[in-house]
Design a protein around this motif. Structure first.
Motif, PDB file in Angstrom:
ATOM      1  N   ALA A  71     -72.697  41.505-116.613  1.00 11.97           N
ATOM      2  CA  ALA A  71     -71.738  42.159-117.507  1.00 11.97           C
ATOM      3  C   ALA A  71     -72.425  42.437-118.843  1.00 11.97           C
ATOM      4  O   ALA A  71     -73.163  41.592-119.366  1.00 11.97           O
ATOM      5  N   LEU A  72     -72.181  43.608-119.379  1.00 11.69           N
ATOM      6  CA  LEU A  72     -72.856  44.038-120.597  1.00 11.69           C
ATOM      7  C   LEU A  72     -72.472  43.135-121.770  1.00 11.69           C
ATOM      8  O   LEU A  72     -71.293  42.976-122.078  1.00 11.69           O
ATOM      9  N   GLY A  73     -73.453  42.535-122.384  1.00  7.08           N
ATOM     10  CA  GLY A  73     -73.233  41.712-123.563  1.00  7.08           C
ATOM     11  C   GLY A  73     -73.464  40.231-123.356  1.00  7.08           C
ATOM     12  O   GLY A  73     -73.545  39.484-124.332  1.00  7.08           O
ATOM     13  N   ILE A  74     -73.563  39.788-122.113  1.00  3.02           N
ATOM     14  CA  ILE A  74     -73.746  38.350-121.870  1.00  3.02           C
ATOM     15  C   ILE A  74     -75.095  37.880-122.407  1.00  3.02           C
ATOM     16  O   ILE A  74     -75.165  36.965-123.231  1.00  3.02           O
ATOM     17  N   HIS A  75     -76.158  38.497-121.967  1.00  2.72           N
ATOM     18  CA  HIS A  75     -77.492  38.098-122.424  1.00  2.72           C
ATOM     19  C   HIS A  75     -77.716  38.509-123.878  1.00  2.72           C
ATOM     20  O   HIS A  75     -78.483  37.854-124.598  1.00  2.72           O
ATOM     21  N   SER A  76     -77.053  39.558-124.312  1.00  3.93           N
ATOM     22  CA  SER A  76     -77.171  39.989-125.707  1.00  3.93           C
ATOM     23  C   SER A  76     -76.665  38.917-126.652  1.00  3.93           C
ATOM     24  O   SER A  76     -77.334  38.565-127.628  1.00  3.93           O
ATOM     25  N   LEU A  77     -75.487  38.401-126.348  1.00  4.49           N
ATOM     26  CA  LEU A  77     -74.925  37.361-127.199  1.00  4.49           C
ATOM     27  C   LEU A  77     -75.771  36.094-127.137  1.00  4.49           C
ATOM     28  O   LEU A  77     -76.063  35.476-128.168  1.00  4.49           O
ATOM     29  N   ALA A  78     -76.190  35.712-125.939  1.00  2.00           N
ATOM     30  CA  ALA A  78     -76.963  34.480-125.788  1.00  2.00           C
ATOM     31  C   ALA A  78     -78.313  34.582-126.511  1.00  2.00           C
ATOM     32  O   ALA A  78     -78.711  33.643-127.215  1.00  2.00           O
ATOM     33  N   LEU A  79     -79.005  35.699-126.355  1.00  2.00           N
ATOM     34  CA  LEU A  79     -80.283  35.874-127.050  1.00  2.00           C
ATOM     35  C   LEU A  79     -80.089  35.963-128.563  1.00  2.00           C
ATOM     36  O   LEU A  79     -80.870  35.405-129.338  1.00  2.00           O
ATOM     37  N   SER A  80     -79.025  36.641-128.988  1.00  3.86           N
ATOM     38  CA  SER A  80     -78.764  36.770-130.421  1.00  3.86           C
ATOM     39  C   SER A  80     -78.484  35.418-131.058  1.00  3.86           C
ATOM     40  O   SER A  80     -79.009  35.108-132.135  1.00  3.86           O
ATOM     41  N   VAL A  81     -77.684  34.593-130.407  1.00  6.15           N
ATOM     42  CA  VAL A  81     -77.377  33.261-130.943  1.00  6.15           C
ATOM     43  C   VAL A  81     -78.647  32.411-130.995  1.00  6.15           C
ATOM     44  O   VAL A  81     -78.920  31.749-132.006  1.00  6.15           O
ATOM     45  N   SER A  82     -79.442  32.454-129.928  1.00  5.42           N
ATOM     46  CA  SER A  82     -80.663  31.647-129.882  1.00  5.42           C
ATOM     47  C   SER A  82     -81.663  32.084-130.950  1.00  5.42           C
ATOM     48  O   SER A  82     -82.252  31.242-131.639  1.00  5.42           O
ATOM     49  N   VAL A  83     -81.866  33.382-131.086  1.00  6.40           N
ATOM     50  CA  VAL A  83     -82.817  33.884-132.087  1.00  6.40           C
ATOM     51  C   VAL A  83     -82.276  33.662-133.497  1.00  6.40           C
ATOM     52  O   VAL A  83     -83.048  33.385-134.423  1.00  6.40           O
ATOM     53  N   TYR A  84     -80.966  33.709-133.678  1.00  6.44           N
ATOM     54  CA  TYR A  84     -80.395  33.419-134.995  1.00  6.44           C
ATOM     55  C   TYR A  84     -80.687  31.982-135.409  1.00  6.44           C
ATOM     56  O   TYR A  84     -81.098  31.722-136.545  1.00  6.44           O
ATOM     57  N   VAL A  85     -80.477  31.046-134.496  1.00  6.80           N
ATOM     58  CA  VAL A  85     -80.766  29.640-134.793  1.00  6.80           C
ATOM     59  C   VAL A  85     -82.244  29.473-135.127  1.00  6.80           C
ATOM     60  O   VAL A  85     -82.609  28.753-136.074  1.00  6.80           O
ATOM     61  N   LEU A  86     -83.102  30.144-134.395  1.00  2.34           N
ATOM     62  CA  LEU A  86     -84.542  30.072-134.650  1.00  2.34           C
ATOM     63  C   LEU A  86     -84.890  30.723-135.988  1.00  2.34           C
ATOM     64  O   LEU A  86     -85.643  30.154-136.785  1.00  2.34           O
ATOM     65  N   ALA A  87     -84.348  31.902-136.248  1.00  2.00           N
ATOM     66  CA  ALA A  87     -84.677  32.628-137.470  1.00  2.00           C
ATOM     67  C   ALA A  87     -84.164  31.905-138.716  1.00  2.00           C
ATOM     68  O   ALA A  87     -84.790  31.986-139.782  1.00  2.00           O
ATOM     69  N   ALA A  88     -83.065  31.190-138.585  1.00  2.64           N
ATOM     70  CA  ALA A  88     -82.537  30.448-139.723  1.00  2.64           C
ATOM     71  C   ALA A  88     -83.433  29.269-140.097  1.00  2.64           C
ATOM     72  O   ALA A  88     -83.387  28.791-141.237  1.00  2.64           O
ATOM     73  N   ASN A  89     -84.242  28.811-139.158  1.00  2.00           N
ATOM     74  CA  ASN A  89     -85.094  27.640-139.391  1.00  2.00           C
ATOM     75  C   ASN A  89     -86.577  27.922-139.181  1.00  2.00           C
ATOM     76  O   ASN A  89     -87.349  26.991-138.977  1.00  2.00           O
ATOM     77  N   TYR A  90     -87.002  29.180-139.218  1.00  2.00           N
ATOM     78  CA  TYR A  90     -88.371  29.516-138.839  1.00  2.00           C
ATOM     79  C   TYR A  90     -89.411  28.877-139.756  1.00  2.00           C
ATOM     80  O   TYR A  90     -90.489  28.507-139.293  1.00  2.00           O
ATOM     81  N   GLN A  91     -89.122  28.727-141.046  1.00  2.00           N
ATOM     82  CA  GLN A  91     -90.116  28.153-141.949  1.00  2.00           C
ATOM     83  C   GLN A  91     -90.391  26.692-141.613  1.00  2.00           C
ATOM     84  O   GLN A  91     -91.522  26.231-141.705  1.00  2.00           O
ATOM     85  N   ARG A  92     -89.369  25.981-141.221  1.00  2.00           N
ATOM     86  CA  ARG A  92     -89.547  24.584-140.839  1.00  2.00           C
ATOM     87  C   ARG A  92     -90.262  24.489-139.490  1.00  2.00           C
ATOM     88  O   ARG A  92     -91.147  23.669-139.297  1.00  2.00           O
ATOM     89  N   LEU A  93     -89.878  25.355-138.539  1.00  2.00           N
ATOM     90  CA  LEU A  93     -90.428  25.285-137.193  1.00  2.00           C
ATOM     91  C   LEU A  93     -91.904  25.675-137.143  1.00  2.00           C
ATOM     92  O   LEU A  93     -92.640  25.188-136.296  1.00  2.00           O
ATOM     93  N   ARG A  94     -92.332  26.539-138.034  1.00  2.00           N
ATOM     94  CA  ARG A  94     -93.739  26.942-138.067  1.00  2.00           C
ATOM     95  C   ARG A  94     -94.666  25.775-138.381  1.00  2.00           C
ATOM     96  O   ARG A  94     -95.830  25.782-138.000  1.00  2.00           O
ATOM     97  N   ASN A  95     -94.159  24.792-139.107  1.00  2.00           N
ATOM     98  CA  ASN A  95     -94.981  23.656-139.511  1.00  2.00           C
ATOM     99  C   ASN A  95     -95.090  22.581-138.442  1.00  2.00           C
ATOM    100  O   ASN A  95     -95.877  21.655-138.592  1.00  2.00           O
ATOM    101  N   TYR A  96     -94.301  22.687-137.397  1.00  2.09           N
ATOM    102  CA  TYR A  96     -94.375  21.708-136.316  1.00  2.09           C
ATOM    103  C   TYR A  96     -95.588  21.995-135.445  1.00  2.09           C
ATOM    104  O   TYR A  96     -96.077  23.121-135.386  1.00  2.09           O
ATOM    105  N   SER A  97     -96.048  20.983-134.737  1.00  2.00           N
ATOM    106  CA  SER A  97     -97.132  21.195-133.785  1.00  2.00           C
ATOM    107  C   SER A  97     -96.595  22.013-132.601  1.00  2.00           C
ATOM    108  O   SER A  97     -95.387  22.136-132.415  1.00  2.00           O
ATOM    109  N   VAL A  98     -97.497  22.532-131.806  1.00  2.17           N
ATOM    110  CA  VAL A  98     -97.099  23.360-130.661  1.00  2.17           C
ATOM    111  C   VAL A  98     -96.263  22.548-129.679  1.00  2.17           C
ATOM    112  O   VAL A  98     -95.325  23.065-129.078  1.00  2.17           O
TER     113      VAL A  98
END
Length: 160
Positions: A71-98
């Motif tokens: 159904a149109l929008g299922i993966h869109s919403l899921a990817l958007s929420v996941s990338v939003y959480v990541l983008a909101a914390n990207y400066q902190r996450l960059r400093n973590y080890s791989v």
């Protein structure tokens, strides 16, 4: 050639991830398919947050919905929420080890799958099975290699 290619490196990596996401696999292996699109978007959102953001994740989700026939929008919403959480914390996450980032990617992948499940449950009354979460483990395991490959490509092509 490098000058022209570097502008499209992000686009090409997302296209490759979309192809890997829909590539046919044997039924025994298909349930372990990693979240290629999420992993690639996560890398680019951490490395270049001004170029890859929630809007790009939404468009990739629409493409994934079309390719997978959901159904149109299922993966869109899921990817958007996941990338939003990541983008909101990207400066902190960059400093973590791989390896620490791999755990975060696993949590983001779990969030992605739970949002997809929740939306599919609302629309089609699907019931939860533990097998839905196998891609979380494979995404965590693949994160260090995808990270190193995309970082090497970004540095060699000087993508900014």
């Amino acid at each position: 050639m490098i000058v022209k290619t570097r502008h499209y490196a992000i686009f090409f990596s997302i296209i490759i991830a979309l192809v890997l996401q829909i590539m046919p696999l044997p039924i025994q292996v298909d349930m372990y398919r990693p979240d290629w699109v999420l992993i690639v978007l996560a890398y680019w959102a951490m490395a270049l947050p001004h170029r890859v953001n929630v809007g790009i994740a939404f468009l990739c989700g629409i493409a994934l919905d079309i390719l997978l026939g959901t159904a149109l929008g299922i993966h869109s919403l899921a990817l958007s929420v996941s990338v939003y959480v990541l983008a909101a914390n990207y400066q902190r996450l960059r400093n973590y080890s791989v390896w620490q980032q791999a755990i975060i990617i696993g949590l983001l992948s779990a969030l992605y799958h739970l949002v997809v499940f929740w939306l599919q449950h609302l629309l089609t009354d699907v019931y939860f099975q533990f097998a839905y979460l196998w891609p979380v483990l494979t995404s965590m395991v693949l994160w260090p290699w995808i990270f190193w490959i995309l970082r090497k490509a970004r540095r060699q092509l000087r993508v900014t």
